[in-house]
Every structure is written in structure tokens, then in C-alpha cells.
Design a protein around this motif. Sequence first.
Motif, PDB file in Angstrom:
ATOM      1  N   UNK A 131      -4.992   2.695   4.831  1.00 32.20           N
ATOM      2  CA  UNK A 131      -4.350   1.610   5.566  1.00 32.20           C
ATOM      3  C   UNK A 131      -3.893   0.507   4.620  1.00 32.20           C
ATOM      4  N   UNK A 132      -4.754   0.128   3.682  1.00 29.65           N
ATOM      5  CA  UNK A 132      -4.378  -0.915   2.714  1.00 29.65           C
ATOM      6  C   UNK A 132      -3.168  -0.480   1.894  1.00 29.65           C
ATOM      7  N   UNK A 133      -3.176   0.775   1.468  1.00 31.60           N
ATOM      8  CA  UNK A 133      -2.067   1.282   0.661  1.00 31.60           C
ATOM      9  C   UNK A 133      -0.770   1.306   1.466  1.00 31.60           C
ATOM     10  N   UNK A 134      -0.825   1.790   2.686  1.00 26.98           N
ATOM     11  CA  UNK A 134       0.403   1.824   3.492  1.00 26.98           C
ATOM     12  C   UNK A 134       0.866   0.404   3.827  1.00 26.98           C
ATOM     13  N   UNK A 135      -0.070  -0.510   4.057  1.00 23.05           N
ATOM     14  CA  UNK A 135       0.301  -1.917   4.272  1.00 23.05           C
ATOM     15  C   UNK A 135       1.052  -2.452   3.055  1.00 23.05           C
ATOM     16  N   UNK A 136       0.546  -2.124   1.862  1.00 23.97           N
ATOM     17  CA  UNK A 136       1.191  -2.582   0.632  1.00 23.97           C
ATOM     18  C   UNK A 136       2.623  -2.051   0.538  1.00 23.97           C
ATOM     19  N   UNK A 137       2.800  -0.745   0.746  1.00 22.17           N
ATOM     20  CA  UNK A 137       4.128  -0.162   0.593  1.00 22.17           C
ATOM     21  C   UNK A 137       5.096  -0.642   1.676  1.00 22.17           C
ATOM     22  N   UNK A 138       4.616  -0.835   2.877  1.00 22.18           N
ATOM     23  CA  UNK A 138       5.477  -1.395   3.934  1.00 22.18           C
ATOM     24  C   UNK A 138       5.966  -2.777   3.502  1.00 22.18           C
ATOM     25  N   UNK A 139       5.070  -3.577   2.985  1.00 20.95           N
ATOM     26  CA  UNK A 139       5.435  -4.919   2.518  1.00 20.95           C
ATOM     27  C   UNK A 139       6.395  -4.837   1.337  1.00 20.95           C
ATOM     28  N   UNK A 140       6.127  -3.949   0.379  1.00 19.16           N
ATOM     29  CA  UNK A 140       6.994  -3.812  -0.799  1.00 19.16           C
ATOM     30  C   UNK A 140       8.404  -3.373  -0.420  1.00 19.16           C
ATOM     31  N   UNK A 141       8.503  -2.687   0.715  1.00 22.72           N
ATOM     32  CA  UNK A 141       9.810  -2.212   1.189  1.00 22.72           C
ATOM     33  C   UNK A 141      10.503  -3.228   2.096  1.00 22.72           C
ATOM     34  N   UNK A 142       9.964  -4.429   2.163  1.00 28.19           N
ATOM     35  CA  UNK A 142      10.609  -5.483   2.936  1.00 28.19           C
ATOM     36  C   UNK A 142      10.132  -5.598   4.366  1.00 28.19           C
ATOM     37  N   UNK A 143       9.098  -4.863   4.708  1.00 31.10           N
ATOM     38  CA  UNK A 143       8.539  -4.932   6.060  1.00 31.10           C
ATOM     39  C   UNK A 143       7.581  -6.101   6.202  1.00 31.10           C
ATOM     40  N   UNK A 144       6.866  -6.152   7.318  1.00 31.49           N
ATOM     41  CA  UNK A 144       5.908  -7.236   7.548  1.00 31.49           C
ATOM     42  C   UNK A 144       4.868  -7.328   6.434  1.00 31.49           C
ATOM     43  N   UNK A 145       4.383  -8.524   6.213  1.00 28.82           N
ATOM     44  CA  UNK A 145       3.438  -8.774   5.122  1.00 28.82           C
ATOM     45  C   UNK A 145       2.003  -8.464   5.539  1.00 28.82           C
ATOM     46  N   UNK A 146       1.777  -7.256   6.005  1.00 23.52           N
ATOM     47  CA  UNK A 146       0.440  -6.846   6.429  1.00 23.52           C
ATOM     48  C   UNK A 146      -0.568  -6.956   5.286  1.00 23.52           C
ATOM     49  N   UNK A 147      -0.149  -6.548   4.099  1.00 23.76           N
ATOM     50  CA  UNK A 147      -1.071  -6.565   2.970  1.00 23.76           C
ATOM     51  C   UNK A 147      -1.518  -8.000   2.678  1.00 23.76           C
ATOM     52  N   UNK A 148      -0.570  -8.903   2.559  1.00 27.12           N
ATOM     53  CA  UNK A 148      -0.914 -10.305   2.284  1.00 27.12           C
ATOM     54  C   UNK A 148      -1.815 -10.869   3.376  1.00 27.12           C
ATOM     55  N   UNK A 149      -1.528 -10.538   4.620  1.00 27.95           N
ATOM     56  CA  UNK A 149      -2.307 -11.061   5.747  1.00 27.95           C
ATOM     57  C   UNK A 149      -3.752 -10.560   5.722  1.00 27.95           C
ATOM     58  N   UNK A 150      -3.944  -9.333   5.261  1.00 28.20           N
ATOM     59  CA  UNK A 150      -5.277  -8.732   5.307  1.00 28.20           C
ATOM     60  C   UNK A 150      -6.040  -8.759   3.988  1.00 28.20           C
ATOM     61  N   UNK A 151      -5.311  -8.835   2.860  1.00 25.28           N
ATOM     62  CA  UNK A 151      -5.974  -8.750   1.551  1.00 25.28           C
ATOM     63  C   UNK A 151      -5.626  -9.900   0.618  1.00 25.28           C
ATOM     64  N   UNK A 152      -4.640 -10.701   0.961  1.00 21.92           N
ATOM     65  CA  UNK A 152      -4.169 -11.726   0.037  1.00 21.92           C
ATOM     66  C   UNK A 152      -3.080 -11.156  -0.852  1.00 21.92           C
ATOM     67  N   UNK A 153      -2.692 -11.919  -1.828  1.00 20.23           N
ATOM     68  CA  UNK A 153      -1.617 -11.499  -2.726  1.00 20.23           C
ATOM     69  C   UNK A 153      -1.984 -10.187  -3.410  1.00 20.23           C
TER      70      UNK A 153
END
Length: 143
Positions: A64-86
Motif C-alpha cells: 500500500x505504501x509503495x502504490x501510494x508513492x507511485x500514485x503520487x509520483x505520477x501526479x495523483x493524490x498525495x496519499x504517501x505524504x498524507x500517510x508517511x510524510x515526505x
Amino acid sequence: MELTIKEYPFGERPEVTRPNRDFLKHLGESGIRKLVDDHYELLRESKFNPLFPQDKAEFEAAKLRSSDFFIQALGGPEYYNQNRGAPMLVKRHANFKITREARQVWMQCYQKLLPELKIPEDLIVSYWNYLDVFSSWMVNSED
């Protein structure tokens, strides 16, 4: 389509170019999550399985963390930042011995999965090029 894994000198940090955001538009969040899930399942079968959580719930959380990161890196919602920080991925991976060989296996798993996607080739190549450089940053051990 040729997806070549480039070799970088240990410690070199080549410039990372973000992938084409249309990759996310074509796959959607669910497609990115499936790609990451499939990738992790291939890694689980590799000799580098010990680098990943062995507990099922922790393994799913890592996906989940990894997919959140890649979604964010691709311009999607900032799930990673919201859940893990920068995303400080080099620092977050510092406790794991990541060798060139481990990177090779990580990339080979994507090398197997990406051509199976039913999206334009140029988007796959853009994402591949991003992964190739991005993954080189994670190598933190010469042996």
C-alpha cells in the motif's frame, strides 16, 4: 519494446525525471495498485524476499505504501505524504542492505510486468526510465 536496466556507478545519483502522468490516467489508481501488488508478489518469490516484511499484514501495508508513492509520483493524490510524510526513500531504505543485484531483481520484476500492460508503449518506456534511475538511488551496499 526494449526495457534495459542501466548500470550506474555505486553512489552516483543521476537526475530523476518524472514519468509521463498519462501512465496513471491510463491505468487508474486501481491499475497502479495491481501493478505494485504483482511486483511485490514476484519479489516475494525472489531470493531477496528477506528484504520485505514476512508478516502478511505488514507485507500488505508495504504494498500500500509503495502504490501510494507511485500514485503520487505520477501526479495523483498525495496519499504517501498524507500517510508517511515526505518521501525520504533513500533514508527510509538505509536499514536494508540493497545491492546492485537486489536492484537488478527489482527491475527484472518490472521488466516482466510492464510489457503486459495494455497501454501505449511510450508511457511504459517513460515509467521504465523513471524506475531505472529512481531504483539506482536505493542501492546502498557495494556487495
